[in-house]
Write a protein that holds these residues in place. Structure first.
Motif, PDB file in Angstrom:
ATOM      1  N   LYS A  34     -28.382 -13.836   0.688  1.00 55.06           N
ATOM      2  CA  LYS A  34     -27.698 -13.200  -0.434  1.00 55.06           C
ATOM      3  C   LYS A  34     -27.255 -11.787  -0.057  1.00 55.06           C
ATOM      4  O   LYS A  34     -26.129 -11.376  -0.361  1.00 55.06           O
ATOM      5  CB  LYS A  34     -28.625 -13.147  -1.651  1.00 55.06           C
ATOM      6  N   ARG A  59     -26.815 -21.745  -3.086  1.00 55.05           N
ATOM      7  CA  ARG A  59     -27.464 -21.279  -4.320  1.00 55.05           C
ATOM      8  C   ARG A  59     -28.973 -21.476  -4.254  1.00 55.05           C
ATOM      9  O   ARG A  59     -29.736 -20.603  -4.683  1.00 55.05           O
ATOM     10  CB  ARG A  59     -26.874 -22.005  -5.525  1.00 55.05           C
ATOM     11  N   GLU A  62     -30.347 -18.719  -2.054  1.00 56.08           N
ATOM     12  CA  GLU A  62     -30.291 -17.405  -2.700  1.00 56.08           C
ATOM     13  C   GLU A  62     -31.288 -17.272  -3.842  1.00 56.08           C
ATOM     14  O   GLU A  62     -31.776 -16.179  -4.104  1.00 56.08           O
ATOM     15  CB  GLU A  62     -28.875 -17.114  -3.191  1.00 56.08           C
ATOM     16  N   GLN A  63     -31.559 -18.354  -4.524  1.00 56.02           N
ATOM     17  CA  GLN A  63     -32.478 -18.291  -5.657  1.00 56.02           C
ATOM     18  C   GLN A  63     -33.911 -18.581  -5.257  1.00 56.02           C
ATOM     19  O   GLN A  63     -34.806 -18.625  -6.093  1.00 56.02           O
ATOM     20  CB  GLN A  63     -31.996 -19.242  -6.753  1.00 56.02           C
TER      21      GLN A  63
END
Length: 100
Positions: A34, A59, A62-63
């Motif tokens: 990220k 995603r 990144e999460q």
């Protein structure tokens, strides 16, 4: 300034004091992918499209739901070292790639 003076000054500044071990252990970590994507000034969609990474996978990384595996970590390392070179290489047409 000596190390002791630097430490004393940092401890005295309520807005910029160093984190305690307890605070550090509770801090939310930002995944490196990220940080890299933001440094490149790309949205998730742009990064995924440019570097041929599935958007859902990006995603998840990144999460913090999943971690990149070893080949993905290697690929991300290469992107970090030469983002424009990787972008150009991935833009090659199939005809240009047939030389390999």
């Amino acid at each position: 300034m000596t190390e002791a003076e630097i430490d004393a000054a940092a401890q005295a500044d309520p807005d910029a004091r160093p984190m305690t071990e307890a605070e550090f252990s509770k801090a939310r970590r930002v995944p490196r992918v990220k940080t890299m994507r933001r440094a490149l000034g790309l949205t998730q969609e742009e990064f995924a499209a440019r570097y041929h990474v599935p958007l859902g996978t990006l995603r998840d990384w990144e999460q913090g739901r999943t971690e990149p595996d070893q080949p993905a970590k290697a690929y991300l390392t290469v992107i970090a070292h030469d983002p424009e070179g990787i972008r150009r290489a991935l833009e090659k047409t199939p005809l240009e790639l047939s030389r390999f």
